[in-house]
Design an enzyme around this catalytic site. Sequence first.
Site, mmCIF file in Angstrom:
data_model
loop_
_atom_site.group_PDB
_atom_site.id
_atom_site.type_symbol
_atom_site.label_atom_id
_atom_site.label_comp_id
_atom_site.label_asym_id
_atom_site.label_seq_id
_atom_site.Cartn_x
_atom_site.Cartn_y
_atom_site.Cartn_z
ATOM 1 C CD GLU A 52 36.012 42.928 45.235
ATOM 2 O OE1 GLU A 52 36.729 42.478 44.315
ATOM 3 O OE2 GLU A 52 35.400 42.197 46.030
ATOM 4 C CE1 TYR A 59 34.977 40.416 40.653
ATOM 5 C CE2 TYR A 59 36.460 42.229 41.176
ATOM 6 C CZ TYR A 59 35.820 41.070 41.539
ATOM 7 O OH TYR A 59 35.978 40.557 42.789
ATOM 8 C CG ASP A 69 36.665 36.493 39.506
ATOM 9 O OD1 ASP A 69 35.865 35.605 39.160
ATOM 10 O OD2 ASP A 69 37.497 36.317 40.411
ATOM 11 C CB CYS A 71 38.808 17.456 38.991
ATOM 12 S SG CYS A 71 39.191 18.649 37.668
#
Length: 299
Positions: free
Chosen positions: A37, A120, A138, A200
């Site tokens: 992370e 986060y 995030d 999309c």
Amino acid sequence: MSEPTLAAVATRWYDENARDLPWREPGVTAWAVLVSEVMLQQTPVVRVLPAWHAWLSRWPGPAELAADPPAEAIRMWGRLGYPRRALRLRDCAVALVERHDGTVPADLHALLALPGVGDYTARAVLAFAYGQRHPVVDTNVRRLVARAVAGAADAGPSTRPADLVATEELLPPEPAAAARASAAFMELGALVCTARTPRCVDCPLATRCAWLASGEPAPTGPTRRPQRYAGTDRQVRGLLLAVLRETPGPVSRDRLDLVWSDDVQRARALATLVEDGLVTSHSDAVYTLPGALPHTQPL
DNA sequence: AATCCGTGGTA
DNA sequence: TTACCAAGGAT
């Protein structure tokens, strides 16, 4: 029968389309998740992958990292960028040894108190390493929620408390399912609902997306002008630190003078590196990475 | 709250 | 080529 939730749809998509990232494999330690992370803060996955393997091979746990000088961490960080993260990750390892017996706490407050761990990262560790139910927000999730739920073209520049609330409300009640949904939202944002050209046609949420439903409105609000890099102190700091990283022993000021012609800016950049603890200044104009031995012959 | 903090790939 | 962008955090 009601419609499946966004989390359920995203999770089903994730089951079929998730990347095989090593820090997602079962049995990975919380420390390894935390390292991933921190490395992933503003650095793309493809560049983190080899660094993560090398880092954990050398330092399997916090105790091993805490026992080595900062210089080693800065060198191992390589060219991931934002080298203060390497310093903070080592500081974090020291704190884990001192406060938590060398373990990664499964507690939000304790995690937030660690160097380099913010809203986060703390929640990402709790969700992905410990299976707890927390909103993990995030840049990908902010963008996904802004589009699919709020109908906006893009999210705001930084995470706000309202983003945490909006995301938490999307999560299923079961902690393990919530953690998986968070991973799914992040993956959708990273691979499909991308910043520049969202795909999309491949999005499982397309029929439910508020932004698509309203005709893909253009972004509103002021466009902040981009941060330049060329010619900034950041570039000079990068050049200076690269010399220190790549030189085995101490480095003389003469050598550092070669990387940037502007004396004032170069001196300022070097001074801030020293202030930040990324560089140590020794007598007779010799510099090293912090914790490195200064008495071999300077180059 | 706005700014600073690296580096490299992509359109 | 320039500009954007990438699993943020600290001040």
